[in-house]
Design a protein around this motif. Structure first.
Motif, mmCIF file in Angstrom:
data_model
loop_
_atom_site.group_PDB
_atom_site.id
_atom_site.type_symbol
_atom_site.label_atom_id
_atom_site.label_comp_id
_atom_site.label_asym_id
_atom_site.label_seq_id
_atom_site.Cartn_x
_atom_site.Cartn_y
_atom_site.Cartn_z
ATOM 1 N N GLU A 112 6.323 1.998 -1.697
ATOM 2 C CA GLU A 112 5.910 0.976 -2.648
ATOM 3 C C GLU A 112 4.575 1.351 -3.277
ATOM 4 O OE1 GLU A 112 7.660 -1.603 -3.564
ATOM 5 O OE2 GLU A 112 9.312 -1.255 -2.154
ATOM 6 N N ASP A 145 1.851 -0.400 -3.735
ATOM 7 C CA ASP A 145 0.679 -0.799 -2.951
ATOM 8 C C ASP A 145 0.439 0.172 -1.800
ATOM 9 O OD1 ASP A 145 0.298 -2.929 -4.606
ATOM 10 O OD2 ASP A 145 1.178 -4.423 -3.242
ATOM 11 N N ALA A 153 -1.107 3.326 -3.146
ATOM 12 C CA ALA A 153 -2.530 3.125 -3.404
ATOM 13 C C ALA A 153 -3.320 3.160 -2.114
ATOM 14 C CB ALA A 153 -2.747 1.798 -4.129
ATOM 15 N N GLY A 154 -2.756 2.553 -1.051
ATOM 16 C CA GLY A 154 -3.489 2.496 0.206
ATOM 17 C C GLY A 154 -3.581 3.828 0.911
ATOM 18 N N ARG A 185 -4.894 7.096 -2.042
ATOM 19 C CA ARG A 185 -6.127 7.103 -2.826
ATOM 20 C C ARG A 185 -7.233 7.883 -2.122
ATOM 21 N NH1 ARG A 185 -7.978 1.371 -4.301
ATOM 22 N NH2 ARG A 185 -6.266 1.477 -5.807
ATOM 23 N N ILE A 236 -3.335 4.535 -10.478
ATOM 24 C CA ILE A 236 -4.004 4.673 -9.179
ATOM 25 C C ILE A 236 -4.984 5.840 -9.186
ATOM 26 C CG2 ILE A 236 -3.655 5.210 -6.737
ATOM 27 C CD1 ILE A 236 -0.948 3.778 -6.942
ATOM 28 N N GLU A 242 -11.056 -5.570 -3.031
ATOM 29 C CA GLU A 242 -10.152 -6.625 -2.582
ATOM 30 C C GLU A 242 -10.184 -6.841 -1.075
ATOM 31 O OE1 GLU A 242 -7.362 -3.034 -3.578
ATOM 32 O OE2 GLU A 242 -9.273 -3.887 -4.286
ATOM 33 N N TYR A 243 -10.776 -5.905 -0.333
ATOM 34 C CA TYR A 243 -10.825 -6.051 1.121
ATOM 35 C C TYR A 243 -12.208 -6.447 1.630
ATOM 36 C CZ TYR A 243 -6.332 -3.671 0.906
ATOM 37 O OH TYR A 243 -5.033 -3.338 0.616
ATOM 38 N N HIS A 283 -5.572 -1.530 5.040
ATOM 39 C CA HIS A 283 -4.348 -0.799 4.700
ATOM 40 C C HIS A 283 -4.631 0.686 4.475
ATOM 41 C CE1 HIS A 283 -1.746 -4.398 4.172
ATOM 42 N NE2 HIS A 283 -2.917 -4.974 3.949
ATOM 43 N N THR A 324 -7.366 2.144 3.485
ATOM 44 C CA THR A 324 -8.253 2.534 2.385
ATOM 45 C C THR A 324 -9.726 2.515 2.759
ATOM 46 O OG1 THR A 324 -8.377 0.256 1.578
ATOM 47 C CG2 THR A 324 -6.618 1.646 0.692
#
Length: 733
Positions: free
Chosen positions: A125, A127, A130-131, A134, A171, A654-655, A704, A706
């Motif tokens: 997926e 997300d 990205a996790g 990245r 991303i 976001e985290y 996640h 990151t």
């Protein structure tokens, strides 16, 4: 690219050699765990003719046979090298683990390579991409590594390829998403009964040719009328992206003015932009079907590697100094230059012994010559510095579990070196009459503790040697012999890293160990002033023991240690016994006075005492001093002190909330946040070390995959009473 229809003959059954640096390509495969890197290596080896259709080398075994742990755990745990030959070029493929615990192997691969294939699974997926990806992308960007993206698992995933490439551009593209564009797009076959249309080939957007793999062998066809409009939009975007990166600034004006840019110019500019690392083409690949000669997209990848990726001549080598630190001129990738090579990986073979994977940056390495080993400044991790001469053994090229002999390894190439008993990962090999030291690459800091002890007396005898060999292979692991807790601690990068360390100790080095709870270095101190009297009087015939001393104890500021003051007047304690009292006090302080932890940050003042002309002695006053300190503690309030670490956590914006909430739940105090680049925040906090033993694992879950953090000891602070009480009740932390 994309105009060669037939595979070139490979080199199955013999060692692949290179005569000049320009004919070498060093390529590292990076990406998330499960993305298909190892499968892609095997597919490329099949296309290059290095393995047969069953994916096996001629002498038996698969190309990926490398480590028994990898077979048991079903995942890569270390860097491996697979050399191939394609069209007169030697390609060194460096397969890296995708799991975050083995980022040290990734960085070693980046050091040895000149370009990267970034492998992404279409089954994952957005997300999750990205996790998990990245951070790896940023690792590549940090060292300026040219990259192409390869999308795998198109044969099993129901995926919109165009949408996925847009996700990747978002991303990874940052401020320049048009620098990430497909070079080929899949051709979909007929839909299956479940509605899935599998990819059967690729369209070369620049050449506008169809490369059909449906028969198991690559065939070139022109597009049909229905396919031309579908190709045109993607082709236009690709051309604009290439022209935007062109060094010829007039091209864009010509293109926008309606001129047709010739194919050779576009391909030349594309290859230059890829080699510079300013453009990242997206390709697709799939393993060969049973009985097929080639996997989809493998020919296109090999062409990109040989024509678009930089040669070792184009890479600027790391700085070099003498072992004493004196700067030396920059080295160049010249086989006739001074020898400068680097150990990028160390492993053990049960039959051959230690094997060093070496990248030669200058000069030529030959078997059985004596070289100088210099390195490498990681003494804090249990790796001693080296400045010795060693005679190397055979040179070889690995292929699965085999080692194919080489007669030399020139500048720009990579080989395995046997019998380097002292050299470790990160060490520099140079001429013995011209010793040099390469600037080291940054090793990740291991932050997850693993406390171990020998399972039996027989294991205890082998433990020291086994640990030494373990950390020699893996510079991302730190060995600590904690003098406060008396524990042997292996600091690792994560739980998977821990599992590999334990398995290697057990199966490779024959050492059984038990895992025990990790302890932190607690301290004790007096909360208030107190007084104590130590009386040691014994008479049992002959000389007796007589010593009495009176002390006062008061707390001092943190970091003061133990201060001893003599205020005895009138000779109540003879001058020769004052040091004896101090020695006894300090010995007792080291043992602790309440819960068995060292006493710190107090002033002990000797105010009075008594002595006997015959029975007083050094030993008696040492005992009296210790008794006095214990008595003072018995009537005083003793604080337990715990170590507090300064923690810095780098996470996507976001985290930030979840991270700050989690730190607060660990009795942490957030002291500030700073913006750390686009979409990233650095959270700074003071956190008790008791609460962050597993933070390396927990942060990965919270963010996640990151987030990353570092920590350093700040100070000892009083522990909250309810926590201290629990520590006392269970007799340790």
């Amino acid at each position: 690219m994309g105009d060669k229809a037939n595979a070139h003959p490979g080199a199955a059954g013999r060692a692949v050699t290179a005569d000049q640096p320009a004919s070498i390509r060093n390529v590292v495969l990076v990406g998330h765990s499960g993305s298909g890197k190892t499968t892609l290596v095997e597919a490329l080896a099949l296309t290059a003719g290095a393995v047969n259709r069953a994916g096996r080398v001629e002498e038996g075994g698969t190309v990926s046979d490398y480590d028994e742990i990898e077979h048991r755990q079903q995942r890569s745990v270390q860097l491996s090298l697979v050399p191939l030959e394609w069209g007169g070029y030697k390609i060194n493929l460096l397969d890296t683990p995708g799991y975050a615990d083995f980022v040290g192997e990734l960085r070693a691969g980046l050091r040895a390579a000149d370009a990267a294939l970034f492998v992404v699974s279409a089954a994952q997926e957005a997300d999750a991409i990205a996790g998990s990806c990245r951070m790896v992308w940023e690792e590549c960007a940090a060292v300026g590594m040219p990259r192409a993206i390869v999308i795998t698992h198109l044969d099993t995933a129901r995926v919109d390829f165009d949408e996925l490439t847009r996700v990747l551009a978002r991303i990874f593209g940052g401020d320049d998403p048009d620098a990430i564009l497909p070079l080929y797009v899949p051709v979909l076959g007929p839909q299956t009964p479940d509605g899935h249309a599998p990819a059967t080939g690729l369209v070369g957007l620049l050449t506008q040719k169809i490369f059909d793999y449906s028969s198991g062998e690559r065939k070139e066809n022109p597009p049909d009328d229905a396919q031309v409009p579908l190709i045109e939009e993607a082709r236009s975007r690709l051309i604009e992206g290439i022209i935007a990166e062109s060094e010829d600034e007039s091209l864009m004006d010509r293109y926008l003015g309606g001129d047709e840019i010739d194919l050779k110019t576009l391909i030349d500019d594309l290859e230059k932009a890829v080699a510079r690392g300013t453009f990242h083409p997206v390709l697709a690949a799939a393993p060969a079907a049973p009985g097929a000669k080639q996997g989809m997209g493998t020919v296109e990848l090999l062409e990109l590697i040989t024509r678009g990726f930089p040669t070792p001549l184009e890479r600027e080598a790391p700085a070099v100094t003498t072992p004493e630190g004196d700067p030396r001129p920059k080295i160049s990738c010249d086989p006739d230059g001074p020898l400068v090579a680097e150990v990028v990986k160390t492993s053990s073979d049960p039959y051959v012994g230690r094997i060093s994977l070496v990248r030669v940056f200058s000069g030529t390495l030959r078997p059985d010559e004596t070289v100088h080993v210099s390195g490498h400044g990681l003494a804090d991790r249990g790796h001693e510095d080296h400045d010795v001469d060693e005679r190397i053994g055979a040179l070889s090229a690995p292929f699965g579990k085999q080692q194919r002999q080489l007669n030399r390894c020139i500048a720009g190439d990579i080989a395995c070196v046997a019998k380097l008993s002292r050299a470790e990962t990160g060490d520099t090999l140079s001429a013995k009459d011209n010793p040099l030291l390469m600037e080291p690459w940054t090793m990740p800091d291991p932050l997850l503790p693993l406390a171990i002890q020998a399972h039996s007396k027989a294991d205890e005898d082998k433990l020291s040697q086994g640990l030494a060999r373990l950390v020699a292979e893996d510079p991302t692991m730190r060995l600590e012999q904690n003098q406060d807790t008396h524990q042997v601690v292996l600091w690792c990068l994560g739980e998977a890293h821990m599992d590999v360390a334990l398995e290697r100790l057990r199966n490779r080095y024959g050492v059984q160990v038990d895992v025990v709870p990790h302890k932190v270095s607690l301290r004790e101190t007096f909360a208030d002033k107190a007084a104590g009297r130590g009386r040691h009087v014994k008479q049992s015939g002959g000389h007796g023991q007589y010593a009495i001393c009176e002390i006062e104890v008061e707390p001092l500021p943190p970091g003061s240690g133990i201060e001893f003051v003599d205020k005895v007047v009138g000779g109540a304690v003879p001058r020769q016994f004052i040091p004896s009292v101090e020695k006894g006090v300090r010995a007792q302080a080291a043992k602790g006075v309440a819960a068995g932890y060292p006493l710190v940050d107090v002033r002990v003042t000797l105010v009075d005492g008594k002595a006997h002309s015959v029975d007083s002695s050094d030993a008696a006053f040492q005992t009296a001093g210790a008794l006095a300190l214990r008595e003072a503690a018995a009537d005083a309030r003793i604080n337990l002190l715990e170590p507090v670490a300064e923690v810095q956590v780098l996470v996507p914006d976001e985290y930030v909330g979840p991270v700050m909430s989690d730190l607060s739940g660990r009795r942490g105090r957030v002291v500030g946040t700073d913006q750390a680049g686009p979409g990233r925040t650095l959270v700074r906090a003071d956190v008790p070390e008791l609460e962050i033993g597993r933070y390396a694992v927990d942060l990965r879950s919270i963010s996640h995959g990151t987030g990353r953090f570092d920590r350093r000891y700040a100070r000892h602070e009083p522990m909250p009473p309810h926590v201290a009480e629990k520590i006392r009740e269970r007799g340790g932390n």
